[in-house]
Scaffold this motif. Structure first.
Motif: not given
Length: 284
Positions: A61, A78, A239, A243, A245, A273
């Motif tokens: 990350r 993200v 999140v 981050s 995912v 975000y």
């Protein structure tokens, strides 16, 4: 004006017919334009420096720290990543009708305008070359390497067959070759270990491939899930700024991912975000 031009044509033709020479037309000046600037070379995707003894570096990350790095980490970005899994021995299952693709998910990401990174196996690109090319020529996406065979790079990794240490680099290179064969252009030098399983020996063995391994800090839980709401909730709960995912682009193994995305994306945007590819996350 038209009469004079016509007269000129007649006179000129008569002179030529009598052995005379018609006057040459005045040259038409060519408009000049400034020389166009040469196109900028494509931006090289960021990578991490190799670890000790040439070990493959691992990115999970956007890092935190002091100064600029801390400021970047606080930015609400993200990266959603999607594994396009298919093992080397699943051809008969695909032939029998099992779907390892998810075009509805890709179409949804396009409609929602979500930049994403797809970690694709070489075998998946061979099974779905048109889809691989479509993803890999769309600037909304970047394609990263998820091995050719989706065999594990360590023992005891979710029951997957294991790649021999001396074959690991060849397996990764074979996947890149499959991408080229399918016409995939937007390829980045990132690699995701099948199952996320790796050890020091794997990092050493994969050094010659010159890739950055990419893991994650948020597990979506979409693999084999049947409750899209639970998947969405798990992602939204996990999140944080910076981050990364992990999700899947395989209908047979992750049937509710598209539905979960339709809930995740609007909510994260509501929270402020911004979605980025792994390359941008790593660059920050």
């Amino acid at each position: 004006m038209t009469v004079l031009m016509a007269a000129g044509v007649v006179i000129g033709g008569a002179l030529a017919g009598c052995g005379g020479t018609a006057p040459a037309p005045a040259p038409v000046p060519t408009p000049t334009s400034p020389a166009s600037a040469a196109p900028a070379p494509p931006k090289k995707p960021p990578t991490m420096a190799p670890g000790p003894a040439g070990r493959t570096p691992v990115f999970e990350r956007r890092p935190t720290g002091g100064g600029a790095a801390e400021k970047a980490a606080a930015e609400k970005v993200v990266a959603l990543t999607f594994d396009a899994d298919m093992t080397a021995d699943q051809g008969p299952r695909a032939k029998a009708g099992e779907r390892f693709d998810n075009p509805e998910l890709i179409a949804l990401l396009r409609r929602l305008k979500v930049p994403s990174t797809v970690f694709m196996t070489g075998r998946w690109a061979e099974e779905y070359p048109a889809q691989a090319k479509g993803i890999g020529t769309d600037d909304l996406f970047e394609v990263a390497n998820h091995s050719y065979s989706h065999y594990a790079f360590t023992a005891d990794c979710y029951g997957l067959p294991v790649v021999a240490k001396d074959a690991m680099t060849r397996d990764v290179e074979r996947a890149f070759s499959a991408f080229r064969q399918a016409g995939v252009r937007n390829v980045v030098p990132y690699f995701r270990f099948p199952g996320g399983c790796y050890d020091d020996a794997a990092l050493r063995a994969l050094g010659p491939a010159n890739v950055t391994a990419v893991q994650w800090d948020v597990v979506s839980g979409d693999a084999f899930a049947t409750d899209a709401g639970a998947v969405a909730e798990q992602v939204l709960d996990g999140v944080r700024p910076g981050s990364l995912v992990v999700m899947h682009c395989t209908r047979s193994a992750a049937p509710v991912t598209a539905e979960a995305i339709s809930r995740i994306v609007p909510e994260l945007r509501k929270r402020g975000y911004r979605f980025v590819k792994v390359s941008e996350l790593m660059e920050g």
